[in-house]
Enzyme design. Structure first.
Site, PDB file in Angstrom:
ATOM      1  N   CYS A   1       0.848  -1.188   0.000  1.00 43.48           N
ATOM      2  CA  CYS A   1       0.000   0.000   0.000  1.00 43.48           C
ATOM      3  C   CYS A   1       0.889   1.246   0.000  1.00 43.48           C
ATOM      4  CB  CYS A   1      -0.907  -0.013   1.233  1.00 43.48           C
ATOM      5  SG  CYS A   1      -1.868   1.505   1.430  1.00 43.48           S
TER       6      CYS A   1
ATOM      7  N   ASP B   1      21.134  -3.754 -18.266  1.00 42.59           N
ATOM      8  CA  ASP B   1      21.055  -4.813 -17.270  1.00 42.59           C
ATOM      9  C   ASP B   1      20.145  -5.925 -17.792  1.00 42.59           C
ATOM     10  OD1 ASP B   1      20.785  -6.431 -15.075  1.00 42.59           O
ATOM     11  OD2 ASP B   1      19.811  -4.947 -13.800  1.00 42.59           O
TER      12      ASP B   1
END
Length: 447
Positions: A207, A357
């Site tokens: 949240c 990456d």
């Protein structure tokens, strides 16, 4: 318009004409040339346009394409950057390609998340469309909350612009802005009484108010769905437009209803239903009728690299861009709906536009694909073929074919026993492969 801007525009338009007349096209070089002469050239080019900016991690190119088709049902001409060249130079090139005009017009622009701020400094958007935010190119963006802040920095320059956002993504309703908001999402009635949590290794499930684990009445994929926090009461906002049913999903088509209206799209995947929903929501905001939206969706035109089907000596090759774990997993789930066995190639580059990456491939659910047995031949290629080869071997692939050169990839595809081959590729690999295919006469040259 300043003298410098005029010179920049003339030089940019000449380079665009030259590249598309005598070369093989170019979606960013003309913009780069114009910007080198006048760094503020976009302001001059965009001064007569109402602008819709489309941004987010996944789905920008198809969403932009669908929005353009929808708005073309009402507006005579809509400027856009259809190739997915979504950084500053590509956006400038899109304006250069249109030539002169004397009245206010509409532009729908796909914009890279990190370029929302600089683009917003020069243009005056009427609306921002946000598709989703997932972990992506962490060398450029960092974590996805950082990505969202990059987008918000641009939106904050235009507090009256309407924000049309994916309400199923918790991050989009986590910040207060003065702008008018329109949320879209999935509202499937059969899920409304559920209480579930996201699968392990899912980003963005805390949240944003109290950091408790979010729960869901219904989920679509990743962290998207009808979320609520049982601790503080944070929940999905009210939806202006919603997918109310999904009746059929195949690798090549989708049938669904938005606000109770049945619609079809000639492209597969739950994630592409979201793209259609975003386009529908923009159409509604601009006064395009549901009938006109349905007509726009009926155009069976594939965006290059986004489930683009190419005939290679009688074999169907579907080229699909992949660039992060969430998008990859949705593509893997989609192709497993293919009724017949197929060949699979994964082409991995790690240039700046791809993200340097490559660790994200380890979050791809290749094991599930291998266990399904749907793919019967596996091929890897691209500049980082060794990385993806190791990943596929760990996933359980035997007899893996390795072809670093993309020209050799095409020749290998021709030899595969399957009639249908899916090629999943990172952004620069898509561009490189398409050039090879164009040189071989399988697709048109240029963009």
């Amino acid at each position: 318009m300043t003298f410098k801007s005029r010179v920049a525009i003339i030089a940019g338009r000449f380079s665009y004409w030259f590249l598309h007349t005598f070369m093989k096209g170019g979606s960013s070089l003309p913009g780069k040339i114009a910007r080198r002469i006048d760094p503020d050239v976009l302001q001059a080019l965009g001064r007569d346009y109402d602008v819709v900016i489309v941004t987010g991690t996944n789905g920008k190119t198809l969403t932009t394409n669908l929005i353009t088709k929808v708005l073309n049902q009402k507006y005579q001409e809509v400027l856009t950057n259809p190739t997915g060249s979504n950084m500053m130079q590509g956006i400038i090139t899109a304006f250069l390609a249109k030539g002169k005009h004397g009245k206010r017009r509409l532009a729908v622009l796909e914009v890279d998340e990190a370029n929302v701020l600089p683009v917003s400094q020069y243009l005056t958007p009427k609306a921002y469309v946000m598709t989703n935010i997932f972990r992506d190119q962490m060398d450029r963006y960092g974590e996805f909350y950082t990505t969202y802040e990059k987008i918000l920095a641009g939106i904050r320059l235009h507090p009256t612009a309407t924000i049309i956002a994916n309400g199923d993504a918790p991050i989009f309703s986590s910040r207060e802005l003065p702008n008018p908001w329109r949320y879209y999402g999935f509202a499937l009635s059969e899920n409304q009484n559920d209480d579930q949590v996201a699968p392990p290794n899912t980003d963005g499930v805390l949240c944003p108010v109290c950091e408790h684990i979010l729960h869901y009445h219904g989920m679509t994929y990743s962290n998207l769905g009808s979320f609520f926090c049982p601790h503080c009461g944070f929940k999905r906002p009210a939806l202006a437009h919603a997918v109310t049913s999904v009746s059929d999903l195949t690798p090549t088509s989708s049938a669904f209803a938005i606000d109770g209206r049945d619609l079809t799209l000639g492209i597969g995947g739950m994630y592409n239903v979201y793209n259609a929903l975003a386009a529908y929501s923009v159409g509604a905001e601009f006064g395009v009728s549901a009938d006109a939206v349905a007509k726009a969706f009926a155009y069976d035109e594939k965006v290059f690299g986004r489930q683009e089907e190419i005939n290679v000596d009688g074999k169907t090759v579907t080229l699909i861009l992949v660039k992060n774990p969430v998008g990859l997993n949705e593509v893997l789930a989609m192709i497993q709906r293919q009724p017949d066995h197929f060949g699979l190639g994964v082409l991995l580059n790690a240039n700046y536009a791809d993200g340097t990456d490559t660790s994200w491939i380890w979050d791809g659910n290749f094991e599930q694909l291998v266990e399904s047995g749907r793919a019967t031949t596996y091929l890897v290629g691209g500049e980082r073929y060794k990385d993806i080869a190791f990943r596929m071997t760990v996933a359980g692939v035997d007899n893996l074919i390795e072809k670093p050169d993309l020209g050799d990839v095409i020749n290998q595809v021709k030899q595969m026993p399957e009639d249908h081959v899916y090629l999943l590729a990172t952004y620069t690999a898509v561009l490189q492969l398409r050039k090879k295919l164009a040189d071989g006469g399988y697709i048109k040259q240029g963009f």
